[in-house]
Scaffold this motif. Structure first.
Motif, PDB file in Angstrom:
ATOM      1  N   ASP A  44       0.810  -1.217   0.000  1.00 28.03           N
ATOM      2  CA  ASP A  44       0.000   0.000   0.000  1.00 28.03           C
ATOM      3  C   ASP A  44       0.848   1.274   0.000  1.00 28.03           C
ATOM      4  OD1 ASP A  44      -2.311  -1.421  -0.004  1.00 28.03           O
ATOM      5  OD2 ASP A  44      -3.117  -0.562   1.856  1.00 28.03           O
ATOM      6  N   THR A  45       0.210   2.329  -0.398  1.00 34.38           N
ATOM      7  CA  THR A  45       0.907   3.605  -0.392  1.00 34.38           C
ATOM      8  C   THR A  45       1.218   4.045   1.038  1.00 34.38           C
ATOM      9  OG1 THR A  45       0.758   5.924  -1.011  1.00 34.38           O
ATOM     10  CG2 THR A  45      -1.313   4.809  -0.567  1.00 34.38           C
ATOM     11  N   GLN A  98      -0.396   3.253  -5.027  1.00 35.09           N
ATOM     12  CA  GLN A  98      -1.798   3.543  -5.311  1.00 35.09           C
ATOM     13  C   GLN A  98      -2.335   2.785  -6.510  1.00 35.09           C
ATOM     14  OE1 GLN A  98      -3.196   7.399  -6.402  1.00 35.09           O
ATOM     15  NE2 GLN A  98      -5.214   6.984  -5.576  1.00 35.09           N
ATOM     16  N   GLU A  99      -3.604   2.495  -6.395  1.00 35.77           N
ATOM     17  CA  GLU A  99      -4.321   1.765  -7.438  1.00 35.77           C
ATOM     18  C   GLU A  99      -4.102   2.304  -8.839  1.00 35.77           C
ATOM     19  OE1 GLU A  99      -5.613  -1.259  -5.661  1.00 35.77           O
ATOM     20  OE2 GLU A  99      -6.502  -0.862  -7.596  1.00 35.77           O
ATOM     21  N   PHE A 114      -1.815   3.355 -10.333  1.00 39.56           N
ATOM     22  CA  PHE A 114      -0.593   3.002 -11.050  1.00 39.56           C
ATOM     23  C   PHE A 114      -0.483   1.501 -11.324  1.00 39.56           C
ATOM     24  CE2 PHE A 114       0.552   6.848  -8.601  1.00 39.56           C
ATOM     25  CZ  PHE A 114       0.745   7.693  -9.669  1.00 39.56           C
ATOM     26  N   ARG A 115      -1.496   0.781 -10.891  1.00 38.47           N
ATOM     27  CA  ARG A 115      -1.382  -0.668 -11.001  1.00 38.47           C
ATOM     28  C   ARG A 115      -1.094  -1.140 -12.425  1.00 38.47           C
ATOM     29  NH1 ARG A 115      -3.776  -3.755  -6.799  1.00 38.47           N
ATOM     30  NH2 ARG A 115      -3.197  -2.624  -4.933  1.00 38.47           N
ATOM     31  N   SER A 116      -1.747  -0.522 -13.373  1.00 34.84           N
ATOM     32  CA  SER A 116      -1.575  -1.036 -14.731  1.00 34.84           C
ATOM     33  C   SER A 116      -0.115  -0.939 -15.155  1.00 34.84           C
ATOM     34  CB  SER A 116      -2.472  -0.277 -15.713  1.00 34.84           C
ATOM     35  OG  SER A 116      -2.236   1.094 -15.621  1.00 34.84           O
ATOM     36  N   ARG A 140       2.078  -3.436 -12.605  1.00 36.75           N
ATOM     37  CA  ARG A 140       1.896  -4.861 -12.865  1.00 36.75           C
ATOM     38  C   ARG A 140       2.892  -5.384 -13.879  1.00 36.75           C
ATOM     39  NH1 ARG A 140      -3.940  -4.396 -12.786  1.00 36.75           N
ATOM     40  NH2 ARG A 140      -4.615  -5.069 -10.718  1.00 36.75           N
ATOM     41  N   TYR A 154       5.764  -4.866 -14.080  1.00 38.56           N
ATOM     42  CA  TYR A 154       7.080  -5.117 -13.508  1.00 38.56           C
ATOM     43  C   TYR A 154       7.177  -6.418 -12.726  1.00 38.56           C
ATOM     44  CZ  TYR A 154       8.506  -0.544 -14.996  1.00 38.56           C
ATOM     45  OH  TYR A 154       8.827   0.528 -15.768  1.00 38.56           O
ATOM     46  N   ASN A 210      -4.492  -5.603   6.036  1.00 35.35           N
ATOM     47  CA  ASN A 210      -5.683  -6.246   5.474  1.00 35.35           C
ATOM     48  C   ASN A 210      -5.620  -6.370   3.955  1.00 35.35           C
ATOM     49  OD1 ASN A 210      -6.836  -6.570   7.993  1.00 35.35           O
ATOM     50  ND2 ASN A 210      -7.929  -4.606   7.889  1.00 35.35           N
ATOM     51  N   HIS A 211      -4.901  -5.471   3.352  1.00 36.12           N
ATOM     52  CA  HIS A 211      -4.826  -5.513   1.883  1.00 36.12           C
ATOM     53  C   HIS A 211      -3.818  -6.521   1.354  1.00 36.12           C
ATOM     54  CE1 HIS A 211      -6.429  -1.114   1.841  1.00 36.12           C
ATOM     55  NE2 HIS A 211      -7.342  -1.999   2.160  1.00 36.12           N
ATOM     56  N   THR A 247      -4.893  -9.120  -1.287  1.00 34.79           N
ATOM     57  CA  THR A 247      -5.047  -8.613  -2.649  1.00 34.79           C
ATOM     58  C   THR A 247      -3.701  -8.478  -3.343  1.00 34.79           C
ATOM     59  OG1 THR A 247      -6.676  -7.211  -1.585  1.00 34.79           O
ATOM     60  CG2 THR A 247      -6.365  -6.931  -3.958  1.00 34.79           C
ATOM     61  N   TRP A 248      -2.747  -7.935  -2.600  1.00 34.98           N
ATOM     62  CA  TRP A 248      -1.413  -7.774  -3.176  1.00 34.98           C
ATOM     63  C   TRP A 248      -0.827  -9.122  -3.570  1.00 34.98           C
ATOM     64  CZ3 TRP A 248       0.447  -3.570  -5.105  1.00 34.98           C
ATOM     65  CH2 TRP A 248       0.076  -2.321  -4.590  1.00 34.98           C
ATOM     66  N   GLN A 304      -0.417 -13.767  -9.538  1.00 39.81           N
ATOM     67  CA  GLN A 304      -1.032 -13.843 -10.853  1.00 39.81           C
ATOM     68  C   GLN A 304      -0.103 -13.321 -11.953  1.00 39.81           C
ATOM     69  OE1 GLN A 304      -4.827 -11.906 -10.968  1.00 39.81           O
ATOM     70  NE2 GLN A 304      -4.979 -12.099 -13.193  1.00 39.81           N
ATOM     71  N   HIS A 305       0.679 -12.301 -11.626  1.00 45.29           N
ATOM     72  CA  HIS A 305       1.441 -11.652 -12.682  1.00 45.29           C
ATOM     73  C   HIS A 305       2.926 -11.988 -12.687  1.00 45.29           C
ATOM     74  CE1 HIS A 305      -2.205  -9.139 -12.486  1.00 45.29           C
ATOM     75  NE2 HIS A 305      -2.026  -9.048 -13.786  1.00 45.29           N
ATOM     76  N   MET A 363      -5.967   9.284   2.101  1.00 41.97           N
ATOM     77  CA  MET A 363      -5.036   9.223   0.969  1.00 41.97           C
ATOM     78  C   MET A 363      -4.360  10.578   0.748  1.00 41.97           C
ATOM     79  SD  MET A 363      -4.405   6.853  -1.151  1.00 41.97           S
ATOM     80  CE  MET A 363      -3.522   6.684  -2.642  1.00 41.97           C
ATOM     81  N   GLN A 378      -2.784   9.754  -6.955  1.00 40.33           N
ATOM     82  CA  GLN A 378      -1.455  10.267  -6.651  1.00 40.33           C
ATOM     83  C   GLN A 378      -0.892  10.994  -7.864  1.00 40.33           C
ATOM     84  OE1 GLN A 378       0.594   6.800  -5.029  1.00 40.33           O
ATOM     85  NE2 GLN A 378       0.438   7.753  -3.012  1.00 40.33           N
ATOM     86  N   GLU A 381      -9.706  -1.004 -11.948  1.00 43.58           N
ATOM     87  CA  GLU A 381      -8.891   0.164 -12.247  1.00 43.58           C
ATOM     88  C   GLU A 381      -9.720   1.311 -12.776  1.00 43.58           C
ATOM     89  OE1 GLU A 381      -4.860  -2.101 -13.513  1.00 43.58           O
ATOM     90  OE2 GLU A 381      -5.848  -0.742 -14.903  1.00 43.58           O
ATOM     91  N   TYR A 400     -11.026  -4.485  -1.816  1.00 40.22           N
ATOM     92  CA  TYR A 400     -10.500  -5.211  -0.680  1.00 40.22           C
ATOM     93  C   TYR A 400     -11.651  -5.676   0.156  1.00 40.22           C
ATOM     94  CZ  TYR A 400      -6.413  -2.633  -2.109  1.00 40.22           C
ATOM     95  OH  TYR A 400      -5.407  -2.098  -2.819  1.00 40.22           O
ATOM     96  N   ALA A 441     -11.771  -6.894   2.888  1.00 40.16           N
ATOM     97  CA  ALA A 441     -11.658  -6.545   4.291  1.00 40.16           C
ATOM     98  C   ALA A 441     -12.277  -5.196   4.609  1.00 40.16           C
ATOM     99  CB  ALA A 441     -10.202  -6.544   4.705  1.00 40.16           C
TER     100      ALA A 441
END
Ligand SMILES: Nc1nc2c(ncn2[C@@H]2O[C@H](COP(=O)(O)OP(=O)(O)OP(=O)(O)O)[C@@H](O)[C@H]2O)c(=O)[nH]1
Ligand SMILES: [Mg+2]
Lengths: 211, 792
Positions: free
Chosen positions: A14-15, A65-66, A68-70, A73, A75, A95-96, A99-100, A106-107, B264, B309, B492, B502, B504
């Motif tokens: 997470d950030t 942050q989400e 930037f996921r695309s 991923r 990497y 808690n996250h 997901t991570w 997966q990737h 955030m 961000q 996304e 999430y 949770a």
């Protein structure tokens, strides 16, 4: 600058958990209380020695942050090790983790070594996640675990180096196909890329000193 | 001053020069001499000519070349650079120069006389007029250059390294700014205002006011007094919006969205530009809270965009410059109007920009491009931050402000219709006052909503063109885009579902934690309470600023004189080894082109209003016909920029909507979109002509090839072509290191990471301006050749 192996790492989580601070502590041995928030991906590199061998760690520090996921991923693929970081003072970051982890599994390639890191261990007073919880999560998912502090440098070296040891061991065991760069491992320039597995611990020590 | 040749000058030992001097009604005078290009600088040449003809006042020089149609034209010579080009392209047997002498005092007064308003636009495109324009603008800069030369000569100063890249013009002062306003404070010369900023930025004290204009927060036609009223009104509106969400931030009543956004934003505000003194105080200092408020207000009132961000980096300089929360908020809304697609989670805008940058690099520096391909760095992902933040983090803070204003000045004026929107269309104040976990917040932007939005945009197009193939394809694309989104991408593309992603987050415990989250970091302690105290200061503060002074004072009568005095640029000293690959030209050509292009529509707006409405149709149709064009080379390039690679249609929508309102600015852009396919043959003959000017000038020849395939400004870089050229300049600035040391991907990335906030703004802008002016010139040529094509 010659090395026996190059391992690629990725740092995820997470950030604000302290990924960039961990990297800076590892590469520059300093703590910057206000690090720029990461946009996309940043890079760091450092030389370590394992078993008398020079190993170059090339570390990709991703943005938490989400949005930037695309980018981040892309990497995962091509990483031999991952540091999955949460902040012991913020339960949501713990808690996250699931997901991570799903995302990473997966990737990435299946042999990627994942180190779970509970960061900010210096902030004991504000602890929100017990160490035992971290250990349990790691056990459950087959990860190595450590609590670190990017601020005091506690366990930072160990986290990066233990991950490398694990990867190195997997190479020794013949689990990693080191000739496939997609696995995040590269043989150093002085080794001729031969199909045979590299010699084990007996090999002569390389010149010391990190980059 | 080093002037080893940019174009292989070594080969020319001595150049014979024939000079003709014109002065008023007097008979032209001719003289001949030889010069050694190895040792002669532009400054020396000026000196030689001044003494050869005993010219006491100011003068301009131009040199004879063949233009692209084989006609002979004079191009103005303003710098060492121009001189090199002149020598290299000197028509045999000698270099022919024309000198126009003027009484010295006239100097810069031409600046205003040649303002586009006074010159009928249609004449501008003719070669003759262009030449005059070139000469006149030449006067401007040669005036500066000469004066500087005088000063230097008097003081015996050599030009230091770093002034080589200084802007062509000093930063805009308060007084110069007033020249663009009439006595009531109406902004009457928006284009000149922009051109001036482009050339030299503005003085820090003027930024507060100038940026509001650059960022298009004012509707057209406001007087100074009206602007003041407008600001006051908007400020009040902002404070109301802010207070709406602040009511709910005291814990329990916060919606998920609000918790997510506030925690955030808080994390990021604490990490944004903290080394700058403005933000350097404690974690709960007033300025940090202002930045926090701006970002949270924006996120909550723009549910389709929310917070991502990078936004804090974009807002930060606005707040530093405006020094006022509400005004910074307006500037932020205006900036985000253009940039929000960068933060769109499907990444389309960013992807397109990467693609454009990669294509640009391929055209301008094939060697570097193919090296990147070779080392698997073709994705250029190490430029991600550059593109997302529009280079804001690449320069030292103050330099970044300068870079930003120069970049903004290249964008067409885009004043809001009516008033600037402070919330997005889908926002209603009820959203904020709903109870926690209100479903309306969770809806943010589903794929469906996106699809719907796209369709809506299409129907705007449709009204002009009916169901054409182009449109069907567009619709097809948007469907494809969405259907390509896998389950991950769906998350996304809907920021709000992030919190739901999430599992949770939905359980009781996490919700408790989330409720706590605003105090979790502890470091930014209850920013919300703090605000109450600040409110008074914030509210009253803005009453007397520069702008108001501008209104009250009559424009000073010596304003022009001041400009003349301050007009000490050093165009004549720009010798830039780092840009030796660029064409022998000078920033002034941008000036010429800007004058030539952008204001055009402005003047003809009313006349063209109806015609313009049809243009988007025209352009989008021909856009497609590009794909079927005959020239293989162009065809290939046209394909590179085919619609599927294009930016999310928003940018064209913006253009289209401004077209509808009859206020599109750069109509050459719509034109040139068409011209791509129409002028293939002209382009070819153009390059041929260039080739015959000088075979040895590989570079010049390829310069035009280089830019021909690029999309028009409205599309290139999703409407910000200048950014693309700055990125190219950044890459090229380090090309030698990359290529010589054969750096690998990670080494390149590390190098650029280490260079964060360390690039040299003057070098980069200098290089960027040169590249950009070449591009505009190509666009201009494309436009002209399409105009001169009888079949059009
Ligand atoms: N006390 C303490 N604070 C830390 C530690 N590590 C990081 N921090 C703080 O946490 C903040 C966030 O750290 P970053 O390294 O920027 O976080 P990140 O994970 O890289 O975040 P993103 O780049 O947004 O993904 C920093 O500003 C530090 O002040 C730590 O070990 N102890
Ligand atoms: Mg980071």
């Amino acid at each position: 600058m010659s090395y026996a192996y190059l391992f690629k790492y990725i740092i995820i989580g997470d950030t604000g958990v302290g990924k960039s601070c961990l990297l800076l502590q590892f590469t520059d041995k300093r703590f910057q209380p206000v690090h720029d928030l990461t946009i996309g991906v940043e890079f760091g590199a450092r030389m370590i020695t394992i078993d008398g061998k020079q190993i170059k760690l090339q570390i990709w520090d991703t943005a938490g942050q989400e949005s930037f996921r695309s980018i981040t991923r892309s990497y995962y693929r091509g990483a031999a090790g991952a540091l999955l970081v949460y902040d012991i003072t913020r339960r949501d970051t713990f808690n996250h983790l699931t997901t991570w982890l799903e995302d990473a599994r997966q990737h990435s390639n299946s042999n990627m070594v994942i180190m779970l890191i509970g960061n900010k261990s210096d902030l004991e007073a504000r602890r929100d996640v017990k160490k035992e919880e971290g250990e349990a999560f790691a056990r459950e998912h087959g990860l190595i675990f450590m609590e670190t502090s990017a601020k005091t440098a506690a366990n930072v070296e160990e986290a990066f180096i233990n991950t490398a040891k694990e990867i190195y061991q997997k190479i020794q065991d013949g689990v990693f196909d080191i000739n496939n760069e997609a696995n995040g491992i590269k043989i150093g320039p002085q080794h001729s890329p031969s199909p045979s597995l590299p010699s084990s611990s007996g090999g002569g020590a390389q010149g010391s000193g990190c980059c | 001053m080093s002037k080893s040749g940019f174009f292989g000058l070594e080969s020319r030992e001595v150049v014979r020069v024939k000079v003709k001097k014109y002065e008023g009604y007097m008979q032209p005078e001719s003289k001949k001499f030889s010069l050694d290009p190895q040792i002669t600088s532009f400054e020396m040449l000026q000196h030689i000519i001044a003494s050869a003809f005993s010219i006491k006042g100011d003068f301009t020089m131009s040199y004879l070349v063949q233009d692209d149609y084989g006609k002979e034209i004079y191009l103005s010579m303003l710098s060492d650079w121009d001189m090199d080009a002149a020598i290299q392209s000197a028509s045999d047997p000698c270099l022919q120069l024309k000198v126009d002498a003027k009484p010295f005092e006239e100097g810069l007064d031409d600046w205003d006389i040649i303002a586009p308003v006074d010159v009928p636009r249609y004449k501008m495109s003719s070669l003759l007029e262009r030449n005059i324009l070139g000469t006149l603008t030449g006067t401007l800069s040669s005036g500066m250059g000469k004066t500087l030369t005088h000063v230097q000569r008097a003081m015996g100063i050599k030009v230091p390294e770093d002034t080589k890249y200084k802007a062509a013009k000093p930063a805009m002062s308060d007084q110069e700014f007033r020249n663009f306003l009439d006595s009531a404070g109406h902004m009457v010369k928006p284009e000149e205002f922009r051109i001036s900023i482009y050339q030299g930025g503005c003085e820090p004290s003027l930024r507060r006011v100038a940026w509001r204009h650059l960022l298009n927060i004012f509707p057209n036609g406001l007087s100074g007094k009206e602007r003041f009223e407008y600001m006051k009104k908007k400020e009040k509106e902002y404070l109301e919006l802010r207070d709406q969400w602040r009511k709910f931030t005291n814990g329990e009543s916060m919606s998920e969205e609000m918790k997510f956004v506030t925690s955030m934003v808080k994390k990021d505000v604490l990490r944004t530009d903290r080394t700058h003194r403005f933000y350097s105080g404690s974690d709960d200092s007033k300025n940090l809270i202002s930045l926090f408020n701006i970002l949270v207000t924006y996120a909550l009132t723009h549910p389709q965009t929310s917070y991502c961000q990078g936004m804090s980096d974009i807002a930060s300089p606005l707040l530093v410059t405006q020094k006022d929360e509400a005004q910074a908020y307006l500037c932020f809304c205006a900036t985000m109007k253009r940039l929000k697609n960068n933060f769109n989670l499907n990444g389309q805008a960013i992807t397109t920009k990467f693609k454009h940058l990669s294509d640009l690099l391929q055209m301008h520096d094939p060697e570097l491009h193919s090296y990147f391909q070779e080392i698997n760095a073709g994705d250029l992902f190490f430029c991600y931050r550059w593109i997302l933040l529009e280079l804001k983090r690449e320069f030292p803070f103050e330099d970044a402000l300068y870079m930003l204003e120069v970049m903004w000045s290249t964008l067409p004026p885009d004043p809001p219709h009516g008033e600037i929107a402070m919330t997005d269309e889908t926002f209603s104040i009820d959203n904020l006052s709903r109870s926690p976990c209100s479903p309306s917040f969770g809806m943010k932007q589903t794929v469906y909503a996106k699809l719907f939005a796209m369709r809506r945009n299409h129907s705007v197009l449709k009204s002009n063109e009916g169901e054409t193939d182009a449109e069907k394809e567009l619709a097809q694309n948007s469907v494809n885009n969405n259907s390509r989104i896998d389950s991950n991408n769906i998350e996304e593309s809907c920021p709000i579902t992030i919190s739901q992603e999430y599992p949770a987050m939905n359980d009781v415990e996490t919700q408790k934690m989330a409720a706590k989250s605003s105090s979790i970091d502890g470091s930014l302690k209850s920013p919300l309470q703090e605000i109450h105290d600040l409110e008074k200061d914030l509210h009253i503060q803005s009453s007397l600023d520069t702008e108001e002074r501008c209104i009250q004072d009559q424009p000073a009568s010596d304003a022009r004189g001041r400009l003349t005095l301050e007009g000490l640029g050093d165009t004549c000293t720009c010798t830039d080894e780092n840009v030796e690959k660029s064409e022998s030209d000078n920033e002034q050509s941008q000036f010429e082109i800007s004058l030539d292009d952008s204001p055009e529509t402005k003047l003809n707006t009313s006349a063209k209003a109806t015609a313009l409405v049809e243009k988007p149709t025209h352009s989008s149709v021909t856009d497609h016909s590009n794909n079927g064009s005959e020239s293989p080379d162009l065809e290939k390039r046209a394909c590179d920029f085919s619609p599927e690679n294009n930016c999310p249609k928003h940018s064209s929508d913006e253009w289209n909507s401004s077209v509808k309102e009859g206020k599109i600015i750069q109509n050459h852009e719509t034109d040139s979109a068409c011209s791509n396919s129409l002028c293939n043959s002209e382009c070819d003959s153009y390059s041929e002509a260039q080739a015959t000017i000088s075979n040895s000038m590989e570079i010049v020849k390829s310069v035009d090839d280089k830019n021909v395939g690029l999309p028009p400004p409205m599309d290139f870089g999703c409407g910000n072509p200048f950014l693309m050229f700055l990125c190219l300049a950044l890459l090229q600035q380090h090309r030698e290191i990359i290529l010589q040391k054969k750096l690998e991907y990670d080494e390149i990335a590390i190098m650029f990471d280490k260079l964060v906030r360390k690039h040299d703004v003057h070098k980069i802008l200098h290089h960027g301006r040169l590249l950009y002016s070449e591009y505009l010139r190509t666009q201009q040529k494309l436009k002209e050749s399409s105009e001169s094509d009888p079949s059009v």
